[in-house]
Structures are given as structure tokens and as C-alpha cells.
Design a protein around this motif. Structure first.
Motif, PDB file in Angstrom:
ATOM      1  N   VAL A  97       0.837  -1.203   0.000  1.00 37.86           N
ATOM      2  CA  VAL A  97       0.000   0.000   0.000  1.00 37.86           C
ATOM      3  C   VAL A  97       0.874   1.256   0.000  1.00 37.86           C
ATOM      4  O   VAL A  97       0.571   2.245  -0.686  1.00 37.86           O
ATOM      5  N   GLU A  98       1.963   1.223   0.750  1.00 36.51           N
ATOM      6  CA  GLU A  98       2.855   2.378   0.762  1.00 36.51           C
ATOM      7  C   GLU A  98       3.453   2.625  -0.622  1.00 36.51           C
ATOM      8  O   GLU A  98       3.522   3.775  -1.082  1.00 36.51           O
ATOM      9  N   MET A  99       3.867   1.582  -1.297  1.00 37.76           N
ATOM     10  CA  MET A  99       4.414   1.756  -2.640  1.00 37.76           C
ATOM     11  C   MET A  99       3.335   2.225  -3.612  1.00 37.76           C
ATOM     12  O   MET A  99       3.597   3.047  -4.503  1.00 37.76           O
ATOM     13  N   LEU A 100       2.115   1.726  -3.434  1.00 39.78           N
ATOM     14  CA  LEU A 100       0.996   2.175  -4.253  1.00 39.78           C
ATOM     15  C   LEU A 100       0.806   3.684  -4.115  1.00 39.78           C
ATOM     16  O   LEU A 100       0.708   4.420  -5.112  1.00 39.78           O
ATOM     17  N   ALA A 101       0.749   4.167  -2.881  1.00 41.59           N
ATOM     18  CA  ALA A 101       0.523   5.591  -2.641  1.00 41.59           C
ATOM     19  C   ALA A 101       1.685   6.439  -3.143  1.00 41.59           C
ATOM     20  O   ALA A 101       1.479   7.502  -3.746  1.00 41.59           O
ATOM     21  N   ASN A 138      -3.800  19.029  -9.070  1.00 46.35           N
ATOM     22  CA  ASN A 138      -3.821  19.552  -7.705  1.00 46.35           C
ATOM     23  C   ASN A 138      -3.984  18.449  -6.671  1.00 46.35           C
ATOM     24  O   ASN A 138      -4.231  18.730  -5.502  1.00 46.35           O
ATOM     25  N   LEU A 139      -3.847  17.203  -7.089  1.00 50.60           N
ATOM     26  CA  LEU A 139      -4.017  16.066  -6.195  1.00 50.60           C
ATOM     27  C   LEU A 139      -2.745  15.825  -5.384  1.00 50.60           C
ATOM     28  O   LEU A 139      -1.644  15.788  -5.938  1.00 50.60           O
ATOM     29  N   ARG A 140      -2.923  15.650  -4.085  1.00 47.10           N
ATOM     30  CA  ARG A 140      -1.830  15.307  -3.182  1.00 47.10           C
ATOM     31  C   ARG A 140      -2.161  13.967  -2.533  1.00 47.10           C
ATOM     32  O   ARG A 140      -3.274  13.760  -2.046  1.00 47.10           O
ATOM     33  N   VAL A 141      -1.187  13.062  -2.517  1.00 51.41           N
ATOM     34  CA  VAL A 141      -1.389  11.697  -2.009  1.00 51.41           C
ATOM     35  C   VAL A 141      -0.396  11.447  -0.879  1.00 51.41           C
ATOM     36  O   VAL A 141       0.816  11.588  -1.075  1.00 51.41           O
ATOM     37  N   ASN A 142      -0.905  11.084   0.288  1.00 50.01           N
ATOM     38  CA  ASN A 142      -0.043  10.816   1.435  1.00 50.01           C
ATOM     39  C   ASN A 142      -0.509   9.581   2.190  1.00 50.01           C
ATOM     40  O   ASN A 142      -1.577   9.026   1.921  1.00 50.01           O
ATOM     41  N   LEU A 143       0.319   9.171   3.129  1.00 45.83           N
ATOM     42  CA  LEU A 143       0.067   8.006   3.966  1.00 45.83           C
ATOM     43  C   LEU A 143       0.070   8.418   5.428  1.00 45.83           C
ATOM     44  O   LEU A 143       0.688   9.426   5.797  1.00 45.83           O
ATOM     45  N   ILE A 144      -0.588   7.630   6.264  1.00 44.61           N
ATOM     46  CA  ILE A 144      -0.494   7.826   7.700  1.00 44.61           C
ATOM     47  C   ILE A 144      -0.276   6.487   8.377  1.00 44.61           C
ATOM     48  O   ILE A 144      -0.894   5.475   8.015  1.00 44.61           O
ATOM     49  N   ASN A 145       0.647   6.448   9.319  1.00 45.25           N
ATOM     50  CA  ASN A 145       0.819   5.310  10.212  1.00 45.25           C
ATOM     51  C   ASN A 145       0.203   5.689  11.550  1.00 45.25           C
ATOM     52  O   ASN A 145       0.769   6.505  12.282  1.00 45.25           O
ATOM     53  N   PRO A 146      -0.971   5.128  11.878  1.00 42.88           N
ATOM     54  CA  PRO A 146      -1.609   5.498  13.149  1.00 42.88           C
ATOM     55  C   PRO A 146      -0.839   5.034  14.378  1.00 42.88           C
ATOM     56  O   PRO A 146      -0.950   5.631  15.449  1.00 42.88           O
ATOM     57  N   GLY A 147      -0.067   3.950  14.239  1.00 42.72           N
ATOM     58  CA  GLY A 147       0.553   3.352  15.409  1.00 42.72           C
ATOM     59  C   GLY A 147      -0.492   2.625  16.250  1.00 42.72           C
ATOM     60  O   GLY A 147      -1.648   2.475  15.853  1.00 42.72           O
ATOM     61  N   GLY A 198       3.305  12.516  -1.284  1.00 41.81           N
ATOM     62  CA  GLY A 198       4.241  11.397  -1.284  1.00 41.81           C
ATOM     63  C   GLY A 198       4.952  11.184   0.037  1.00 41.81           C
ATOM     64  O   GLY A 198       6.023  10.598   0.081  1.00 41.81           O
ATOM     65  N   LYS A 199       4.334  11.623   1.138  1.00 44.39           N
ATOM     66  CA  LYS A 199       4.951  11.524   2.457  1.00 44.39           C
ATOM     67  C   LYS A 199       4.150  10.569   3.349  1.00 44.39           C
ATOM     68  O   LYS A 199       3.013  10.225   3.046  1.00 44.39           O
ATOM     69  N   LEU A 200       4.777  10.185   4.444  1.00 47.36           N
ATOM     70  CA  LEU A 200       4.111   9.367   5.453  1.00 47.36           C
ATOM     71  C   LEU A 200       4.112  10.126   6.760  1.00 47.36           C
ATOM     72  O   LEU A 200       5.177  10.517   7.260  1.00 47.36           O
TER      73      LEU A 200
END
Length: 256
Positions: free
Chosen positions: A173-177, A189-198, A239-241
Motif C-alpha cells: 500500500v505504501e508503494m501504491l501511494a 492539484n491532487l496530493r497523495v499521502n500516507l499515515i501510520n496510526p501506530g 508522497g509523504k508518510l
């Protein structure tokens, strides 16, 4: 530490914006749907349980917003393919996509994972998100400030025994994002990011760590506040987490 600027409680910075949340019937998905609604967004809530969706709808209305309920098994890929067209006909765009739905999968040595268990976990955690990207990408590009946030996990960066199915799916999923973020970075204008909730007070966490005291963990509402900040039109990173436990916004290393 990264201070994500969440809006003031009285502000509605997402007024007029359309947000789709998967896995919206409980946990982080439910809390995020409510946080986005409180910020003014119309919520498209995807989940398997009609009763839970209706309860969410009541909460969204109480928060002063509106919702479109989509009872759907996230593994129904043809339904995902149809979703984009239906949303275009009704709304003409999509502003926010939260890829939250996920399953833990088997906590089993890789050599003992049953093929169906593997297929089901990858279908929910990875393939459904890819199908949603295919279906929703054109709509998000029509937004003045499209925002996509996919939920990852710290497991994606560890090779912990017995966690293989889940960890592999989240690493993918991280590589997908990241790939998606790079593909659209200079053309929309699309921005794509990831979150690690922990570690978070969710049903999935309780299943993985049944002896853990859930009251020692952050609540889903805490994670939702961070996700909301990543969805604001003013948030321009891509492109950040965002690592919730450390409060850091991480760029991925670029190979030489």
C-alpha cells in the motif's frame, strides 16, 4: 515533530467538499468520517454493515453535515469500478479519498497461511485500494485541491514473525501511494499521502494484542484529527508518510 495544523473547532474549512471514507463503520474510519463532517465535508461512507452506516449518518447529521451511505463489501471490485461513474454523475468531482478499510489477516507463519486467507487479506488491504485509485483518480483530479490519504502501519517497516500477510500488504500500500503521488505530482492539484496510526484503540488492535489495556492507547478520534489535517486544501505536501506516534512527516529515501 511536525505540527499538523488542524482547524479550530468552530471552523468548517471543508465546506462544499466531498469526502469518501472506506471502512467508515467503526474505528479510525468512523472517527475520520465524523471529523471530516464536522469540518463541513459531505461524507460518502463505505462499509459492509447497513445498521452501522445508519448510525454514522445520524452522527454526521448531528454534526451539521450530510452523508451518502454506500453499503458495500470492499472486495466487490466491479462495484468499485462503477462507483466512480456514479459519483461523477451525482457530484461531478471528489475532493478527498480516505483509504482506511483493512483486515489483520492470519497471524500465522507464511508457510502455513492458507491461500484463501492470503487472497482475502490482499484483496481488502491492497487490491481494493488500487481499484479505488482507478475509479476515483479522475474525480480527484477535477477537485481544486484533491487529497488522498491511505492508512498504512508500522508493520510495513518490520519483518515481525507471524505478521507477514498484514505487513506485506501494508508495505505494498505504501508503494501504491508513493507511486500514485509521483505520477500526479506535476499534472494536477491532487496530493497523495500516507499515515501510520501506530497502536490505536481499535478492534483490530485488540485482536492482535488481546492482553493489552486499550485505555493506554490513543483513541481513533486522535488519529482522525491528524488525518483531517492531511486533507485540508492548505496541506501541500505529497508522497509523504505521517507517523502519528512520533508526530513526524517522513519523506521516503531516494536511492542513489
Amino acid at each position: 515533530m511536525t505540527d499538523l495544523a488542524a482547524p479550530e473547532p468552530s471552523a468548517r474549512p471543508l465546506a462544499g467538499r466531498i469526502a469518501l471514507v472506506t471502512g467508515a463503520t467503526r474505528g479510525i474510519g468512523q472517527a475520520t468520517a465524523l471529523a471530516l463532517a464536522e469540518a463541513g465535508a459531505h461524507i460518502i461512507a463505505l462499509g459492509r454493515t447497513s445498521g452501522a452506516l445508519e448510525e454514522l449518518d445520524d452522527a454526521i447529521v448531528a454534526a451539521g453535515s450530510t452523508a451518502t451511505l454506500v453499503p458495500m463489501d470492499i472486495k466487490d471490485f466491479p462495484a468499485i469500478d462503477r462507483l466512480g461513474g456514479a459519483l461523477y454523475e451525482r457530484f461531478g468531482k471528489l475532493d478527498i479519498f480516505i483509504g482506511n478499510a483493512g483486515v489483520l489477516g492470519p497471524m500465522t507463519p507464511l508457510a502455513q497461511v492458507e491461500p484463501k486467507e492470503w487472497d482475502d487479506a490482499l484483496a481488502v488491504n491492497l487490491t481494493a485500494n488500487w481499484r479505488l485509485v482507478r475509479s476515483l483518480d479522475p474525480l480527484l483530479r477535477l477537485s481544486t485541491a484533491g487529497r488522498a490519504v491511505l492508512v498504512s502501519s508500522g508493520a510495513a517497516h518490520k519483518a515481525r514473525a507471524f505478521w507477514g500477510t498484514y505487513a506485506i500488504s501494508k508495505a505494498a500500500v505504501e508503494m501504491l501511494a508513493r507511486t500514485w503521488a509521483n505520477e500526479v505530482a506535476n499534472i494536477s492539484n491532487l496530493r497523495v499521502n500516507l499515515i501510520n496510526p501506530g497502536p490505536t484503540r481499535t478492534r483490530m488492535r485488540a485482536k492482535a494484542f488481546p492482553s493489552e489495556d486499550p485505555q493506554t492507547l490513543p483513541a481513533p478520534e486522535d488519529i482522525a484529527t491528524a488525518i483531517l489535517a492531511l486533507c485540508l486544501p492548505s496541506f501541500e505536501e505529497t508522497g509523504k508518510l505521517y507517523d502519528f506516534p512520533t508526530g513526524s512527516l517522513r519523506a521516503f529515501p531516494v536511492p542513489a
